[in-house]
Design a protein around this motif. Structure first.
Motif, mmCIF file in Angstrom:
data_model
loop_
_atom_site.group_PDB
_atom_site.id
_atom_site.type_symbol
_atom_site.label_atom_id
_atom_site.label_comp_id
_atom_site.label_asym_id
_atom_site.label_seq_id
_atom_site.Cartn_x
_atom_site.Cartn_y
_atom_site.Cartn_z
ATOM 1 N N GLY A 8 -5.544 59.139 2.186
ATOM 2 C CA GLY A 8 -4.647 58.562 1.177
ATOM 3 C C GLY A 8 -3.285 59.252 1.164
ATOM 4 N N LEU A 9 -3.260 60.536 1.515
ATOM 5 C CA LEU A 9 -1.978 61.250 1.579
ATOM 6 C C LEU A 9 -1.112 60.677 2.700
ATOM 7 N N THR A 62 -9.409 61.170 0.381
ATOM 8 C CA THR A 62 -8.216 61.734 -0.262
ATOM 9 C C THR A 62 -7.163 62.100 0.785
ATOM 10 N N ARG A 119 4.090 54.916 3.191
ATOM 11 C CA ARG A 119 4.726 53.955 2.278
ATOM 12 C C ARG A 119 6.119 54.409 1.843
ATOM 13 N N ARG A 120 6.382 55.718 1.907
ATOM 14 C CA ARG A 120 7.667 56.258 1.449
ATOM 15 C C ARG A 120 8.471 56.881 2.582
ATOM 16 N N ASN A 123 13.446 52.233 2.103
ATOM 17 C CA ASN A 123 13.206 53.651 2.408
ATOM 18 C C ASN A 123 14.195 54.196 3.433
ATOM 19 N N GLY A 181 10.553 56.082 -4.700
ATOM 20 C CA GLY A 181 9.753 55.053 -5.364
ATOM 21 C C GLY A 181 10.337 54.619 -6.699
ATOM 22 N N ARG A 211 -0.142 66.092 -5.412
ATOM 23 C CA ARG A 211 -1.489 65.716 -5.837
ATOM 24 C C ARG A 211 -2.448 66.910 -5.916
ATOM 25 N N VAL A 260 3.497 64.969 -0.659
ATOM 26 C CA VAL A 260 2.519 64.183 -1.427
ATOM 27 C C VAL A 260 1.283 65.031 -1.725
ATOM 28 N N GLU A 273 -1.333 57.687 3.963
ATOM 29 C CA GLU A 273 -0.930 56.326 3.603
ATOM 30 C C GLU A 273 0.247 56.340 2.618
ATOM 31 N N GLN A 274 0.221 57.262 1.653
ATOM 32 C CA GLN A 274 1.337 57.337 0.711
ATOM 33 C C GLN A 274 2.607 57.820 1.413
ATOM 34 N N SER A 275 2.457 58.749 2.358
ATOM 35 C CA SER A 275 3.620 59.215 3.119
ATOM 36 C C SER A 275 4.223 58.054 3.911
#
Lengths: 189, 189
Positions: free
Chosen positions: A161-162, A158, A168-169, B139, B132, A110, A106, A164-166
């Motif tokens: 947020g990385l 930021t 989520r996936r 997942n 996603g 980004r 991620v 959190e995105q990790s």
């Protein structure tokens, strides 16, 4: 035009190939169907050994570059020979390494350069469950806590947020926080 | 009189000590509270490395006999360097080794000699979830299948009963088939 043309490799992640792979999957969903496998052999007592080699993915049988052997045992205090970590300790490696791999991907996608990522994982387990001595205690972990320490070229929000995105996936985060059907088949020789 | 006096070591399991340990826990439930731990460090890309050493159990800090290092990476087809198995493959070792350790313990407790125990584990995963690209694909694994091949000195029904009792008391089976709370904390350095 694809977004991949704008991306450079970062954090050891080949970002252009990552975006090209995502583009390929968008065009052909079937190649995203994977099957991973392990084979295990009992050694003695609570000691056993697993091996990984082949898996299925991208429409074909595939092999890892190397064969990895991993072992589990119970510690002496649980009447094992302590030849290796317990089975439940592998769940802790799995969640840490899954979140960390996702974080690096991620971040690269980004455009955030990471300098270091460390994590510790703790899992609380009351063995009254597996000993069959309490209806209140479950067999598995009551709770797992992952603590990250991250250095990277971005502000706190930021970098958080990385993670959190990790999360989520994350395949392992899902496997631990949600139920997975597990079937067990037995052949007697 | 304790039941342990009637038991002999079997299958590499020190059955008298196992029963004595269960007796001790019955007398003092607090010693069943354990905490397992791993520490992970990012290497590069999707490659990271975990280490196990200490854990808490039986009322005190304990150490494994040795330090074990395990690594994860993603395979080349998923744009990793394939230095090691994927995080999700460790879940397959965890379930196989947990069920097998329990099987050996239960067999010893019931006086059944095992000759061999082998298992294979398959996990089906649709990567559209972690990419996603689909709300329908989760997942984690859609399904995990464990297949045992067992040789032992007992009839089929008895040997199958050992696996069933191991499943009923398996920490990893519970961790995969039921939700576990996982918290994630982030410190930015």
């Amino acid at each position: 035009m694809t977004i991949s043309a704008e991306k450079q490799p970062l954090n050891g992640v080949d970002t252009p190939t990552l975006f090209a792979t995502l583009d390929a999957v968008r065009g052909q969903h079937d190649i995203a169907k994977f099957q991973f496998r392990a084979s295990n052999e009992w050694v003695s007592g609570t000691h056993s050994r697993s091996q990984y080699s082949g898996f299925y993915g991208a429409g074909q049988e595939m092999q890892h570059a190397g064969v990895t052997v991993v072992e589990s045992d119970h510690p002496a205090v649980l009447v094992g020979a302590d030849n290796a970590p317990t089975p439940v300790e592998y769940l802790l490696h799995a969640i840490a390494s899954c979140l960390t791999a996702g974080l690096a991907n991620v971040a690269a996608a980004r455009g955030v350069e990471l300098h270091s990522v460390r994590s510790t994982v703790e899992g609380d387990i009351d063995l009254l469950g597996i000993f069959g001595m309490s209806d209140a205690a479950r067999n598995g972990y009551e709770a797992i806590r992952v603590s990250f320490e991250i250095e990277g070229d971005a502000d706190d929000e930021t970098l958080r947020g990385l993670v959190e995105q990790s999360r989520r996936r994350s395949a392992v985060y899902d496997a631990l926080t949600n139920p997975t059907p597990v079937s067990i088949d037995v052949v007697i020789r």
